[in-house]
Design a protein around this motif. Structure first.
Motif, PDB file in Angstrom:
ATOM      1  N   LEU A  47       0.828  -1.212   0.000  1.00 14.05           N
ATOM      2  CA  LEU A  47       0.000   0.000   0.000  1.00 14.05           C
ATOM      3  C   LEU A  47       0.863   1.264   0.000  1.00 14.05           C
ATOM      4  N   VAL A  48       1.989   1.219   0.703  1.00 10.34           N
ATOM      5  CA  VAL A  48       2.905   2.362   0.666  1.00 10.34           C
ATOM      6  C   VAL A  48       3.420   2.574  -0.759  1.00 10.34           C
ATOM      7  N   GLY A  49       3.766   1.479  -1.425  1.00 12.64           N
ATOM      8  CA  GLY A  49       4.188   1.582  -2.816  1.00 12.64           C
ATOM      9  C   GLY A  49       3.082   2.127  -3.700  1.00 12.64           C
ATOM     10  N   ALA A  50       1.839   1.697  -3.432  1.00 10.07           N
ATOM     11  CA  ALA A  50       0.702   2.198  -4.203  1.00 10.07           C
ATOM     12  C   ALA A  50       0.503   3.691  -3.992  1.00 10.07           C
ATOM     13  N   ALA A  51       0.726   4.166  -2.761  1.00 14.77           N
ATOM     14  CA  ALA A  51       0.609   5.606  -2.481  1.00 14.77           C
ATOM     15  C   ALA A  51       1.655   6.392  -3.252  1.00 14.77           C
ATOM     16  N   LEU A  52       2.871   5.864  -3.361  1.00 20.18           N
ATOM     17  CA  LEU A  52       3.909   6.522  -4.145  1.00 20.18           C
ATOM     18  C   LEU A  52       3.532   6.549  -5.624  1.00 20.18           C
ATOM     19  N   ALA A  53       2.973   5.428  -6.113  1.00 20.18           N
ATOM     20  CA  ALA A  53       2.619   5.348  -7.526  1.00 20.18           C
ATOM     21  C   ALA A  53       1.461   6.274  -7.868  1.00 20.18           C
ATOM     22  N   ILE A  54       0.377   6.217  -7.081  1.00 27.31           N
ATOM     23  CA  ILE A  54      -0.806   7.022  -7.387  1.00 27.31           C
ATOM     24  C   ILE A  54      -0.594   8.476  -6.997  1.00 27.31           C
ATOM     25  N   GLY A  55      -0.144   8.709  -5.747  1.00 28.18           N
ATOM     26  CA  GLY A  55       0.033  10.081  -5.283  1.00 28.18           C
ATOM     27  C   GLY A  55       1.208  10.776  -5.928  1.00 28.18           C
ATOM     28  N   GLY A  56       2.350  10.080  -6.018  1.00 27.58           N
ATOM     29  CA  GLY A  56       3.546  10.705  -6.566  1.00 27.58           C
ATOM     30  C   GLY A  56       3.549  10.813  -8.075  1.00 27.58           C
ATOM     31  N   THR A  57       3.264   9.686  -8.743  1.00 25.00           N
ATOM     32  CA  THR A  57       3.296   9.676 -10.209  1.00 25.00           C
ATOM     33  C   THR A  57       1.946  10.041 -10.810  1.00 25.00           C
ATOM     34  N   GLY A  58       0.891   9.350 -10.373  1.00 22.85           N
ATOM     35  CA  GLY A  58      -0.415   9.526 -10.997  1.00 22.85           C
ATOM     36  C   GLY A  58      -1.030  10.890 -10.783  1.00 22.85           C
ATOM     37  N   ILE A  59      -0.695  11.552  -9.667  1.00 29.05           N
ATOM     38  CA  ILE A  59      -1.333  12.838  -9.355  1.00 29.05           C
ATOM     39  C   ILE A  59      -0.330  13.988  -9.420  1.00 29.05           C
ATOM     40  N   TRP A  60       0.730  13.950  -8.580  1.00 27.99           N
ATOM     41  CA  TRP A  60       1.604  15.116  -8.514  1.00 27.99           C
ATOM     42  C   TRP A  60       2.440  15.287  -9.775  1.00 27.99           C
ATOM     43  N   THR A  61       3.015  14.204 -10.292  1.00 28.91           N
ATOM     44  CA  THR A  61       3.812  14.329 -11.518  1.00 28.91           C
ATOM     45  C   THR A  61       2.944  14.780 -12.677  1.00 28.91           C
ATOM     46  N   MET A  62       1.721  14.256 -12.738  1.00 26.49           N
ATOM     47  CA  MET A  62       0.782  14.718 -13.765  1.00 26.49           C
ATOM     48  C   MET A  62       0.546  16.213 -13.625  1.00 26.49           C
ATOM     49  N   HIS A  63       0.335  16.658 -12.394  1.00 25.54           N
ATOM     50  CA  HIS A  63       0.091  18.082 -12.122  1.00 25.54           C
ATOM     51  C   HIS A  63       1.248  18.936 -12.624  1.00 25.54           C
ATOM     52  N   PHE A  64       2.479  18.533 -12.317  1.00 25.73           N
ATOM     53  CA  PHE A  64       3.605  19.378 -12.666  1.00 25.73           C
ATOM     54  C   PHE A  64       3.869  19.363 -14.168  1.00 25.73           C
ATOM     55  N   ILE A  65       3.690  18.212 -14.815  1.00 24.32           N
ATOM     56  CA  ILE A  65       3.858  18.171 -16.272  1.00 24.32           C
ATOM     57  C   ILE A  65       2.849  19.103 -16.936  1.00 24.32           C
ATOM     58  N   ALA A  66       1.613  19.060 -16.457  1.00 19.28           N
ATOM     59  CA  ALA A  66       0.595  19.954 -17.010  1.00 19.28           C
ATOM     60  C   ALA A  66       0.950  21.411 -16.754  1.00 19.28           C
ATOM     61  N   LEU A  99      -5.821   5.103   1.079  1.00 19.01           N
ATOM     62  CA  LEU A  99      -5.677   3.682   0.748  1.00 19.01           C
ATOM     63  C   LEU A  99      -5.787   2.805   1.992  1.00 19.01           C
ATOM     64  N   PHE A 100      -5.151   3.236   3.077  1.00 20.93           N
ATOM     65  CA  PHE A 100      -5.205   2.433   4.306  1.00 20.93           C
ATOM     66  C   PHE A 100      -6.624   2.423   4.880  1.00 20.93           C
ATOM     67  N   LEU A 101      -7.322   3.556   4.814  1.00 17.50           N
ATOM     68  CA  LEU A 101      -8.704   3.587   5.290  1.00 17.50           C
ATOM     69  C   LEU A 101      -9.589   2.656   4.477  1.00 17.50           C
ATOM     70  N   ALA A 102      -9.408   2.683   3.164  1.00 16.23           N
ATOM     71  CA  ALA A 102     -10.228   1.834   2.302  1.00 16.23           C
ATOM     72  C   ALA A 102      -9.874   0.355   2.457  1.00 16.23           C
ATOM     73  N   ALA A 103      -8.574   0.062   2.594  1.00 16.79           N
ATOM     74  CA  ALA A 103      -8.128  -1.330   2.663  1.00 16.79           C
ATOM     75  C   ALA A 103      -8.472  -1.987   3.989  1.00 16.79           C
ATOM     76  N   TYR A 104      -8.382  -1.228   5.088  1.00 20.84           N
ATOM     77  CA  TYR A 104      -8.602  -1.800   6.408  1.00 20.84           C
ATOM     78  C   TYR A 104      -9.918  -1.347   7.033  1.00 20.84           C
TER      79      TYR A 104
END
Length: 271
Positions: A47-66, A99-104
């Motif tokens: 889940l920590v890896g998923a947070a890096l992928a979604i939050g870091g790449t999927g959201i923030w990196t998208m934001h900065f590229i835009a 993610l942790f709230l949804a998963a647990y």
């Protein structure tokens, strides 16, 4: 009022931003799918890896590229480095909490909605903090109605994303969900950007901060390293099917040890 151009490089930045957002979302969904099967402490690491992928790449990196496609003719735009980095950390943290709230949350609707509300508000905060990190010789104001719409989009997108993370599995479904998430994240970003009005100052002075291109190389290298690392971890670990087979085999062993009748132990987990 100054003319604001959100697509100074044409379709390059929005297409690249959407592709990166979908890629990060797909990797995050893949990792959360593993987390559901593994569970426990190992699941938390996924889940920590998923947070890096979604939050870091999927959201923030998208934001900065835009944001690289954002320009105002005749005006220098610089970025406050600490604020920009803080916005990235916020994106990862709020997605991780969601993610942790949804998963647990034991499949409770309240956990999903609470996680979506918290994550969506956090993503919106990240977005507007990233916009506040822009330094220019101008006064920036926002349309409160459009801002409210962008926040609602962020909450709806975050809730849908969390629902996907606890419900979706399989390559085709994950791919389709990632494409939908990419649209939602991009929609929130450009809605928020549309709320901006820029009024130039009468006197133009030196603008502190870093240029957007100064972030480009660290952004590409950092995103590539994180994404490739997480992808390799997912590829080199047992697949979801293998994990489910192993879990089923252990359950049969446990039932046999407890004296359950007619348990078939011949079907060992297949790798």
């Amino acid at each position: 009022m100054s003319l604001v151009d959100h697509f100074s490089f044409g379709l390059v930045t929005p297409v690249a931003a959407y592709a990166v957002s979908s890629m990060g979302s797909m990797l995050g969904l893949l990792l959360t799918s593993r987390a559901r099967v593994v569970g426990g402490r190992a699941g938390a690491f996924w889940l920590v890896g998923a947070a890096l992928a979604i939050g870091g790449t999927g959201i923030w990196t998208m934001h900065f590229i835009a944001m690289l496609g954002f320009s105002i003719p005749g005006m220098a735009i610089r970025y406050d480095v600490p604020l920009t980095v803080t916005s990235a950390l916020i994106a990862v943290v709020v997605v991780g909490v969601g993610l942790f709230l949804a998963a647990y949350g034991a499949d409770r609707l309240s956990s999903l909605l609470g996680g979506g509300l918290l994550t969506g508000a956090g993503v919106a905060s990240m977005h507007y903090l990233g916009m506040a990190a822009m330094n220019m010789s101008a006064h920036v104001s926002y349309d409160p109605v459009i801002v409210s719409v962008s926040v609602l989009i962020a909450i709806a997108a975050a809730t849908a994303a969390l629902w996907f993370t606890v419900r979706v599995s399989g390559a085709l479904k994950i791919g389709a969900a990632a494409l939908v998430m990419g649209v939602a994240v991009a929609g929130m970003h450009y809605t928020g950007m549309y709320s901006m009005t820029v009024t130039p100052h009468h006197e133009v002075g030196a603008v502190p901060g870093a240029q957007g291109v100064d972030f480009l190389l660290p952004l590409i290298v950092g995103t590539s390293v994180i994404t490739v690392g997480l992808l390799l971890a997912a590829l080199l670990s047992p697949s979801e099917k293998e994990l489910r087979n192993e879990a089923a085999y252990r359950e049969r062993l446990r039932a046999h040890d407890e004296g359950a009748p007619e348990m078939d132990l011949s079907a060992a987990p297949r790798r």
